[in-house]
Design an enzyme around this catalytic site. Structure first.
Site, short mmCIF file in Angstrom:
data_model
loop_
_atom_site.label_atom_id
_atom_site.label_comp_id
_atom_site.label_asym_id
_atom_site.label_seq_id
_atom_site.Cartn_x
_atom_site.Cartn_y
_atom_site.Cartn_z
N GLU A 126 0.84 -1.20 0.00
CA GLU A 126 0.00 0.00 0.00
C GLU A 126 0.88 1.25 0.00
O GLU A 126 2.10 1.15 0.18
CB GLU A 126 -0.92 0.00 1.23
CG GLU A 126 -1.89 -1.17 1.25
CD GLU A 126 -2.88 -1.11 2.40
OE1 GLU A 126 -3.77 -1.96 2.46
OE2 GLU A 126 -2.75 -0.19 3.25
N PHE A 155 1.88 -0.54 -6.55
CA PHE A 155 2.88 -1.37 -7.26
C PHE A 155 2.35 -2.77 -7.55
O PHE A 155 3.02 -3.77 -7.30
CB PHE A 155 4.17 -1.48 -6.44
CG PHE A 155 4.80 -0.16 -6.05
CD1 PHE A 155 4.92 0.87 -6.96
CD2 PHE A 155 5.27 0.04 -4.77
CE1 PHE A 155 5.48 2.08 -6.62
CE2 PHE A 155 5.85 1.25 -4.40
CZ PHE A 155 5.96 2.27 -5.33
N ILE A 156 1.15 -2.84 -8.12
CA ILE A 156 0.52 -4.15 -8.37
C ILE A 156 0.77 -4.57 -9.82
O ILE A 156 0.22 -3.98 -10.76
CB ILE A 156 -0.98 -4.09 -8.06
CG1 ILE A 156 -1.22 -3.55 -6.65
CG2 ILE A 156 -1.58 -5.48 -8.22
CD1 ILE A 156 -0.53 -4.33 -5.55
N THR A 157 1.58 -5.61 -9.99
CA THR A 157 1.90 -6.13 -11.32
C THR A 157 0.70 -6.84 -11.92
O THR A 157 0.00 -7.58 -11.25
CB THR A 157 3.08 -7.11 -11.23
OG1 THR A 157 4.20 -6.43 -10.64
CG2 THR A 157 3.48 -7.62 -12.59
N GLU A 357 9.62 -7.39 -3.29
CA GLU A 357 9.41 -8.37 -2.20
C GLU A 357 10.20 -8.00 -0.95
O GLU A 357 10.73 -8.87 -0.26
CB GLU A 357 9.79 -9.78 -2.67
CG GLU A 357 8.91 -10.34 -3.76
CD GLU A 357 7.55 -10.81 -3.26
OE1 GLU A 357 7.39 -10.93 -2.03
OE2 GLU A 357 6.68 -11.06 -4.10
#
Length: 373
Positions: A126, A155-157, A357
């Site tokens: 978030e 940052f959602i691929t 990550e």
């Protein structure tokens, strides 16, 4: 202790290498220069069973292991790292369904994801947190026959064109996990980010505004999903490490090729001691990273996948990848910064992995907290 790959693993590795060289090389400019995702490759990835390597065939998987998974990602990333990121996300999303969903939901989502007809994305990060679950602000409120979700994920691929998203949210003060269809009212995405490396992966924010999901979309019951998050993170760290091994292999090969053809006083610079030192460092760090990553995959296949082991692997391999690609750039000299040479793209891609990550600083914290004292 056996360091040999099985015959099946070696065959699979060769098949993926051949596939990557033939099918992915033409896509490099589409992803890196145009910053677009080549959707036409998805059926080909599915035909190679790259979306479901470690999963049961009844759910569309290949029924293989995590060593095979990292072998595939290494070969894919050697040619086109951002596509390996896309594949990794499908493995992570499928793993959540495999471990937490009902049998009906597994059949509903895992099979089409493995077949490449549906795409998943993973939503924890978030604007205010990427590693600390206590700071999670996305909420879920129970209301009659549904849960109402509100929040923003960053940052959602795959988000701009995904079909389903795994969403971590706070429900009654504890972390829960939901799967959310992306065509539900209130689900939207921001424009995709224009970023340094791993271009073409389509990274964006996801905005959840009063998104109502059926109660059966709560995965694994209410609360207690911090362990599910940690489990997903171990897979992510492992996959990222494998991709860095592929980048390092590509960098070493590019450096050798350049050094053999670049002439200095009528002889290739490969003959210079300074170049020898750079290539030797690259080769040694690559091998150390490869076997640390293979060990991590072996541990996961044995059911031993501690956060500490995966954090150690991710910290060492991702930081080493930046060094190795930088040394490859040094071999190229001033030409290393030219987009005419592959090493420039490899270096940009490598830097991204230190930040995904959990940054290297976060990995160090995870490791130290788990050291014996």
């Amino acid at each position: 202790m056996d360091f040999n790959l099985t015959e099946q693993q070696e065959m699979f590795q060769k098949e993926v290498r051949k596939f990557a060289e033939a099918e992915l090389t033409p896509l490099v400019d589409i992803m890196d220069k145009q910053n677009d995702f080549p959707h036409e490759i998805r059926p080909k990835l599915a035909a190679m069973n790259l979306y479901g390597i470690p999963f049961d065939p009844k759910y569309g998987g290949a029924g293989s292991d995590h060593v095979s998974l990292i072998l595939a990602l290494e070969e894919i990333a050697k040619i086109l790292a951002p596509l390996a990121i896309h594949i990794q996300l499908q493995e992570v999303v499928n793993d959540r369904f495999n471990k937490l969903a009902t049998e009906e939901q597994k059949l509903q989502w895992m099979i089409p994801i493995c077949e490449g007809t549906k795409v998943g994305c993973f939503g924890f990060t978030e604007p205010d947190t990427g590693s600390n679950p206590k700071m999670l602000k996305t909420t879920a409120v129970e209301e009659n026959d549904c849960y109402v979700l509100n929040g923003t994920k960053r940052f959602i691929t795959n988000a701009p064109w995904a079909d389903v998203m795994c969403v971590f949210a706070k429900l009654e003060g504890d972390i829960s996990l939901f799967f959310v269809e992306t065509d539900l009212p209130g689900f939207s995405t921001s424009p995709k980010m224009d970023k340094l490396g791993l271009r073409g992966t389509d990274l964006s924010d996801v905005i959840l505004e009063d998104v109502r999901v059926p109660k059966d979309h709560l995965m694994g019951g209410k609360g207690g999903k911090f362990d599910a998050l940690k489990d997903a993170m171990t897979i992510g760290k492992l996959c990222l490490s494998a991709q860095c091994v592929g980048l390092m292999q590509a960098s070493l090969e590019e450096a050798i090729k350049y050094a053999m053809t670049r002439m200095h006083f009528d002889e290739p610079i490969f003959n210079l001691q300074a170049i020898h030192w750079l290539l030797a460092e690259m080769a040694s760090r690559l091998e150390a990273s490869r076997w640390l990553t293979y060990r991590a995959a072996f541990l996961k296949d044995q059911g031993i996948d501690t956060i500490k082991d995966m954090a150690i692997t991710k910290l060492f391999v991702t930081s080493t990848a930046v060094d190795v690609c930088r040394w490859g750039m040094q071999v190229h000299g001033a030409y290393g910064i030219s987009k005419e040479y592959k090493i420039e793209r490899l270096f940009r891609d490598a830097k991204m992995y230190e930040l995904l990550e959990g940054t290297s600083e976060i990995q160090r914290e995870l490791i130290v907290k788990r050291l014996p004292r």
